[in-house]
Design an enzyme around this catalytic site. Structure first.
Site, PDB file in Angstrom:
ATOM      1  N   ASP A 101       0.845  -1.223   0.071  1.00  0.00           N
ATOM      2  CA  ASP A 101      -0.016  -0.019  -0.040  1.00  0.00           C
ATOM      3  C   ASP A 101       0.864   1.224  -0.031  1.00  0.00           C
ATOM      4  O   ASP A 101       0.331   2.434  -0.003  1.00  0.00           O
ATOM      5  CB  ASP A 101      -1.017   0.188   1.133  1.00  0.00           C
ATOM      6  N   SER A 111      -6.811   5.323  -0.476  1.00  0.00           N
ATOM      7  CA  SER A 111      -7.153   3.974  -0.924  1.00  0.00           C
ATOM      8  C   SER A 111      -8.844   3.554  -0.810  1.00  0.00           C
ATOM      9  O   SER A 111      -9.274   4.043   0.177  1.00  0.00           O
ATOM     10  CB  SER A 111      -6.628   3.045  -0.274  1.00  0.00           C
ATOM     11  N   GLN A 163      -5.446  -2.056  -6.808  1.00  0.00           N
ATOM     12  CA  GLN A 163      -6.042  -1.004  -5.977  1.00  0.00           C
ATOM     13  C   GLN A 163      -6.865  -0.002  -6.795  1.00  0.00           C
ATOM     14  O   GLN A 163      -6.447   0.363  -7.767  1.00  0.00           O
ATOM     15  CB  GLN A 163      -5.010  -0.346  -4.940  1.00  0.00           C
TER      16      GLN A 163
END
Length: 310
Positions: free
Chosen positions: A216, A244, A294
């Protein structure tokens, strides 16, 4: 045998300075299927999503027999997490089949869900294999440490961000030898990643949770490279808002997250205030060990001139 579930999670030790990376994954078992952890900030007053996902996966894995290894996760970020408050992880044991097991985890603060995850585990089995070939890019030893440059350019800011000393990163320049050509409309970035401190070798779940955290760090920025091409910039007003929205990963082969892994990332689409990024992790032997996807909130801040601080 290492476990990252114990009472040490009642406080967030990394708030006091650099720590072993394993501390970022540590959670406390409160009851059957109920765990508690703390997460540091990723943006001001917002818990880092990668750490929330990694701790949620840790909680799920602690309810599954060790011989079943996680092979996929799918998570949604619902609300900003508060880094000053603990996070409760509630695990639902959805299914335990002959080969596969499924868990659902809900991360809760102040009685509200901030993150949900479904994770699937399975027994290893023999099967035929194939994979995409890793590009012949420069190794991490040939690249500079971006944190050293950041420390020189903004020493006070770097001194406060002690968490970065728990990991290592090396960005590969776009014109480096072996870099695949960038396709029109598909910005890309290639980064070597690993934890900054060794991880116990006898806990495969810990390796996977560490990679979930690391995954991430740069995916969101890949969706906005066309808006902010200087991807390692740490000073000056940020012209892009990134957050996100969801995160998915698939784990293909065993690996160690405390050894260098190449994260090859591309963003094939950006529209409607959202960007999509896809990434592949390769080890030093060229094995494709994991994939990540993502979707990110991408919004540009209004620009009002050279003196704008908005």
């Amino acid at each position: 045998m290492a476990r990252v579930t114990d009472a040490k999670a009642s406080q967030a030790p990394y708030e006091q300075g650099p720590v072993e990376f394993v501390e970022l994954l540590r959670i406390e078992e409160l009851d059957e299927n109920l765990f508690r952890g703390h997460c540091h900030a990723g943006a001001p007053m917002r818990a880092f999503g990668g750490q929330v996902a990694a701790q949620a996966l840790t909680a799920a894995g602690r309810t599954v027999p060790r011989e079943r290894l996680v092979h996929s996760l799918h998570g949604y970020f619902l609300r900003p997490g508060d880094p000053t408050r603990p996070i409760l992880y509630q695990v639902d044991r959805i299914r335990d089949g002959a080969s596969y097991a499924t868990r659902r985890v809900t991360a809760v603060q102040r009685g509200e869900a901030i993150f949900t995850m479904s994770a699937s585990f399975k027994k290893p089995e023999r099967a035929s294999e194939r994979q995409r070939t890793m590009p012949p890019v420069p190794g991490p030893e040939e690249l500079s440490d971006p944190f050293e440059a950041w420390e020189r350019s903004a020493p006070e800011e770097y001194a406060k961000a002690t968490i970065f000393r728990s990991m290592e990163m090396r960005f590969i320049p776009a014109d480096a030898p072996g870099m695949p050509p960038e396709l029109p409309g598909v910005p890309q970035q290639f980064v070597w990643l690993r934890t900054g401190t060794p991880l116990p070798a006898d806990d495969p779940l810990l390796q996977v949770c560490a990679l979930t955290y690391l995954s991430d760090l740069t995916l969101a920025s890949t969706t906005a490279l066309h808006l902010q091409p200087h991807r390692v910039q740490r000073s000056g007003p940020n012209r892009v808002i990134l957050a996100s929205l969801d995160h998915a990963m698939w784990f293909h082969r065993p690996f160690r997250a405390d050894e260098w892994l190449l994260f090859a990332q591309r963003s094939p689409s950006a529209s409607d205030g959202r960007g999509l990024a896809m990434g592949e992790f390769y080890d030093r032997d060229g094995l494709l060990v994991a994939s990540a996807v993502q979707e990110t909130l991408v919004r540009e801040r209004p620009y009002h001139g050279a003196g704008d601080q908005g």
